[in-house]
Write a protein that holds these residues in place. Structure first.
Motif, mmCIF file in Angstrom:
data_model
loop_
_atom_site.group_PDB
_atom_site.id
_atom_site.type_symbol
_atom_site.label_atom_id
_atom_site.label_comp_id
_atom_site.label_asym_id
_atom_site.label_seq_id
_atom_site.Cartn_x
_atom_site.Cartn_y
_atom_site.Cartn_z
ATOM 1 N N GLU A 1 0.834 -1.197 0.000
ATOM 2 C CA GLU A 1 0.000 0.000 0.000
ATOM 3 C C GLU A 1 0.876 1.258 0.000
ATOM 4 O OE1 GLU A 1 -3.587 -1.135 2.561
ATOM 5 O OE2 GLU A 1 -2.795 0.722 3.396
ATOM 6 N N ARG A 2 1.927 1.192 0.833
ATOM 7 C CA ARG A 2 2.827 2.329 0.992
ATOM 8 C C ARG A 2 3.544 2.626 -0.331
ATOM 9 N NH1 ARG A 2 7.975 2.494 2.520
ATOM 10 N NH2 ARG A 2 8.686 4.521 3.276
ATOM 11 N N ALA B 1 -9.225 1.202 -2.999
ATOM 12 C CA ALA B 1 -9.190 0.527 -4.301
ATOM 13 C C ALA B 1 -8.912 -0.960 -4.099
ATOM 14 C CB ALA B 1 -8.111 1.142 -5.180
ATOM 15 N N ILE B 2 -7.956 -1.271 -3.221
ATOM 16 C CA ILE B 2 -7.580 -2.669 -3.002
ATOM 17 C C ILE B 2 -8.712 -3.435 -2.326
ATOM 18 C CG2 ILE B 2 -6.012 -4.176 -1.676
ATOM 19 C CD1 ILE B 2 -3.779 -2.257 -2.420
ATOM 20 N N ARG C 1 -3.360 -11.800 2.924
ATOM 21 C CA ARG C 1 -2.980 -12.664 4.035
ATOM 22 C C ARG C 1 -2.251 -11.806 5.046
ATOM 23 N NH1 ARG C 1 -0.074 -16.948 0.958
ATOM 24 N NH2 ARG C 1 -1.540 -16.562 -0.720
ATOM 25 N N HIS C 2 -2.632 -11.960 6.292
ATOM 26 C CA HIS C 2 -2.045 -11.117 7.328
ATOM 27 C C HIS C 2 -0.543 -11.245 7.357
ATOM 28 C CE1 HIS C 2 -4.695 -8.578 9.364
ATOM 29 N NE2 HIS C 2 -5.648 -9.494 9.420
ATOM 30 N N GLY C 3 0.120 -10.111 7.314
ATOM 31 C CA GLY C 3 1.575 -10.117 7.392
ATOM 32 C C GLY C 3 2.250 -10.430 6.073
ATOM 33 N N ALA C 4 1.529 -11.035 5.132
ATOM 34 C CA ALA C 4 2.179 -11.455 3.883
ATOM 35 C C ALA C 4 1.841 -10.532 2.712
ATOM 36 C CB ALA C 4 1.798 -12.889 3.552
ATOM 37 N N GLY C 5 0.814 -9.752 2.844
ATOM 38 C CA GLY C 5 0.496 -8.789 1.788
ATOM 39 C C GLY C 5 -0.715 -9.145 0.947
ATOM 40 N N THR C 6 -0.772 -8.529 -0.228
ATOM 41 C CA THR C 6 -1.918 -8.686 -1.126
ATOM 42 C C THR C 6 -1.474 -9.413 -2.391
ATOM 43 O OG1 THR C 6 -2.755 -6.592 -0.289
ATOM 44 C CG2 THR C 6 -3.742 -7.396 -2.305
ATOM 45 N N PHE C 7 -2.234 -10.431 -2.764
ATOM 46 C CA PHE C 7 -1.876 -11.254 -3.928
ATOM 47 C C PHE C 7 -2.988 -11.244 -4.960
ATOM 48 C CE2 PHE C 7 -0.194 -12.993 -0.109
ATOM 49 C CZ PHE C 7 1.094 -13.393 -0.423
#
Ligand code: 16G
Length: 241
Positions: A40-41, A57-58, A70-76
């Motif tokens: 996101e950043r 948006a995401i 997934r928590h801690g792992a990001g967006t896939f």
């Protein structure tokens, strides 16, 4: 004054524009399923958009089922096909949204008198004619589902009008369902179904029945589907009363 009006009218659009841009990237397979989206950043820095805009948006695309988090792992980009149950979309639309090419192989496209079971499901009188479609549905060469659809012949007189999308044909007749009731249960796929779906006999499948309604309450579709359990996730948002 003018400026502030502009910002207020443009702000809601920024997240929608970004959502569309990311959707395009997924549809064109510029990011493959399973790959991670920039954080996101990083997105907000690279695009000069606020974190709030990027997050909105995401989360919209997560709701659509195109992205998973997934928590801690990001967006896939989602690997499985995640289908929001609250949206009345077609198989064709679901696949195209993911940059996949839908295809059907038909066993049957015929017209005949309604059976007792079909007449109950479609609210039709005995003796009325219905169009039947029975097909395996593919994404490219991979079979994903077996589907048997019954539509009143008063709506679809010639089932050969359907090449890939039933809903496109119904839309053409101004009869695309606006509401549907769906019932889903787990099944073990039998030998024949498993062979058609390229899985081993006894694999898990989802048996889904959908009755699609028009605005005036008429039933336009009764479809029974067997979806592969190893590929599909059906998700729904629940609310308290
Ligand atoms: C989906 C629907 C099915 C509908 C079909 C139309 C489920 C479980 N079933 O497969 O009821 O007939 O889409 O797709 O979602 P089409 O327009 O691509 O033929």
């Amino acid at each position: 004054r003018r400026l502030s009006r502009d910002t207020t009218t443009h702000q809601p659009l920024a997240y929608l524009r970004l959502r569309r841009a990311i959707r395009n990237v997924i549809q064109h397979r510029d990011i493959e399923p399973g790959q991670t989206l920039p954080s996101e950043r990083d997105l907000s820095l690279a695009l000069g958009l606020s974190r709030v805009t990027v997050r909105k948006a995401i989360s919209g695309l997560v709701e659509e089922g195109l992205l998973t988090q997934r928590h801690g792992a990001g967006t896939f980009v989602a690997e499985r096909i995640i289908k929001p149950m609250s949206r009345l979309t077609s198989f064709t639309e679901d696949l195209r949204a993911r940059g996949l090419h839908p295809r059907s192989e038909f066993f049957e496209r015929s017209v005949g008198e309604v059976t007792p079971e079909e007449s109950m499901a479609l609210n039709l009188s005995p003796g009325v004619l219905v169009a039947r479609l029975h097909r395996v549905r593919y994404a490219e060469d991979e079979p994903l589902a077996i589907e048997r659809s019954v539509v009143p012949a008063s709506v679809l007189a010639d089932p050969h009008e359907v090449h890939d999308s039933l809903y496109e044909a119904l839309e053409h007749h101004n009869c695309r369902p606006v509401r549907a009731l769906q019932r889903l249960r787990a099944v073990l796929l039998g030998a024949r179904q498993a062979r058609l779906l390229h899985v081993t006999a006894g694999s898990a499948g989802l048996h889904i029945e959908r009755r699609g309604f028009l605005d005036d309450g008429r039933v336009v579709e009764f479809t029974t589907s067997w979806y592969r359990g190893d590929i599909y996730d059906f998700v729904a948002e629940l609310q308290t009363d």
